[in-house]
Design a protein around this motif. Structure first.
Motif, PDB file in Angstrom:
ATOM      1  N   ARG A 219       0.859  -1.184   0.000  1.00 39.21           N
ATOM      2  CA  ARG A 219       0.000   0.000   0.000  1.00 39.21           C
ATOM      3  C   ARG A 219       0.892   1.229   0.000  1.00 39.21           C
ATOM      4  O   ARG A 219       1.837   1.338   0.777  1.00 39.21           O
ATOM      5  CB  ARG A 219      -0.902  -0.012   1.241  1.00 39.21           C
TER       6      ARG A 219
ATOM      7  N   TRP B 159      -2.408   0.690  -4.435  1.00 40.36           N
ATOM      8  CA  TRP B 159      -1.705  -0.551  -4.190  1.00 40.36           C
ATOM      9  C   TRP B 159      -0.639  -0.677  -5.268  1.00 40.36           C
ATOM     10  O   TRP B 159      -0.967  -0.686  -6.453  1.00 40.36           O
ATOM     11  CB  TRP B 159      -2.652  -1.745  -4.269  1.00 40.36           C
TER      12      TRP B 159
ATOM     13  N   HIS C 138      -7.960  -0.121  -5.922  1.00 38.88           N
ATOM     14  CA  HIS C 138      -8.639  -0.960  -4.927  1.00 38.88           C
ATOM     15  C   HIS C 138      -7.963  -2.324  -4.859  1.00 38.88           C
ATOM     16  O   HIS C 138      -7.513  -2.855  -5.879  1.00 38.88           O
ATOM     17  CB  HIS C 138     -10.112  -1.161  -5.304  1.00 38.88           C
ATOM     18  N   TYR C 139      -7.948  -2.895  -3.677  1.00 35.33           N
ATOM     19  CA  TYR C 139      -7.314  -4.209  -3.518  1.00 35.33           C
ATOM     20  C   TYR C 139      -7.988  -5.257  -4.397  1.00 35.33           C
ATOM     21  O   TYR C 139      -7.322  -6.137  -4.934  1.00 35.33           O
ATOM     22  CB  TYR C 139      -7.322  -4.647  -2.047  1.00 35.33           C
ATOM     23  N   ARG C 140      -9.288  -5.162  -4.560  1.00 45.07           N
ATOM     24  CA  ARG C 140     -10.004  -6.143  -5.371  1.00 45.07           C
ATOM     25  C   ARG C 140      -9.486  -6.198  -6.810  1.00 45.07           C
ATOM     26  O   ARG C 140      -9.715  -7.174  -7.518  1.00 45.07           O
ATOM     27  CB  ARG C 140     -11.503  -5.867  -5.350  1.00 45.07           C
ATOM     28  N   ASP C 141      -8.788  -5.146  -7.251  1.00 45.29           N
ATOM     29  CA  ASP C 141      -8.267  -5.091  -8.618  1.00 45.29           C
ATOM     30  C   ASP C 141      -6.808  -5.526  -8.734  1.00 45.29           C
ATOM     31  O   ASP C 141      -6.264  -5.592  -9.848  1.00 45.29           O
ATOM     32  CB  ASP C 141      -8.403  -3.662  -9.168  1.00 45.29           C
TER      33      ASP C 141
ATOM     34  N   SER D  32      -5.174  -8.448  -8.309  1.00 46.62           N
ATOM     35  CA  SER D  32      -4.921  -9.667  -9.074  1.00 46.62           C
ATOM     36  C   SER D  32      -5.122  -9.440 -10.570  1.00 46.62           C
ATOM     37  O   SER D  32      -4.309  -9.890 -11.393  1.00 46.62           O
ATOM     38  CB  SER D  32      -5.855 -10.783  -8.575  1.00 46.62           C
ATOM     39  N   THR D  33      -6.173  -8.729 -10.927  1.00 44.75           N
ATOM     40  CA  THR D  33      -6.446  -8.443 -12.336  1.00 44.75           C
ATOM     41  C   THR D  33      -5.337  -7.606 -12.948  1.00 44.75           C
ATOM     42  O   THR D  33      -4.857  -7.900 -14.054  1.00 44.75           O
ATOM     43  CB  THR D  33      -7.798  -7.707 -12.490  1.00 44.75           C
TER      44      THR D  33
END
Length: 127
Positions: free
Chosen positions: A13, A18, A33-36, A38-39
């Motif tokens: 972070r 990130w 965002h953390y959800r992104d 891996s993508t």
């Protein structure tokens, strides 16, 4: 079958982003965002290496602040302690039930006295 290559994403972070570093290709990217994470890591690998999503494995390693790591370590110690304490509590509950049954109370009476269901008393008596 060909061996699948593994890429490692080092995630840190930094402010509101990130940062994602892939050492195997010497490149970095970022995500809001953390959800992104891996993508974004996968897209970087696929663009730079010319591979498809089934051609590699991706392992994420999130670098957390040491204070957060300290909290997590303490939480794990407390969880382990809680498991031990729950086991001790179960032993004491069994002892209480068995003692009342040895004094001649029925399982139903023992349950009423201890505030436990008949089924729970039966479990404790037979475990």
């Amino acid at each position: 079958m060909a061996e699948v290559k593994t890429y490692h994403a080092e995630v840190t972070r930094d402010g509101k982003f990130w940062l994602i570093r892939i050492p195997e290709i010497g490149r970095s990217t970022q995500a809001l965002h953390y959800r992104d994470v891996s993508t974004m890591a996968s897209e970087l690998i696929e663009i730079m290496e010319g591979v498809g999503g089934d051609d590699y494995d991706l392992h994420l390693k999130v670098n957390l602040p040491s204070s957060v790591e300290d909290h997590l370590a303490r939480a794990e110690v407390l969880r382990e302690e809680a498991i031990r304490k729950n086991a001790e509590a179960a032993l004491e509950s069994r002892a209480a039930v068995r003692e009342l049954l040895a004094e001649g109370l029925s399982q139903r009476e023992a349950g009423e006295v201890l505030g436990l269901s008949f089924q729970r008393v039966n479990q404790l008596a037979n475990s």
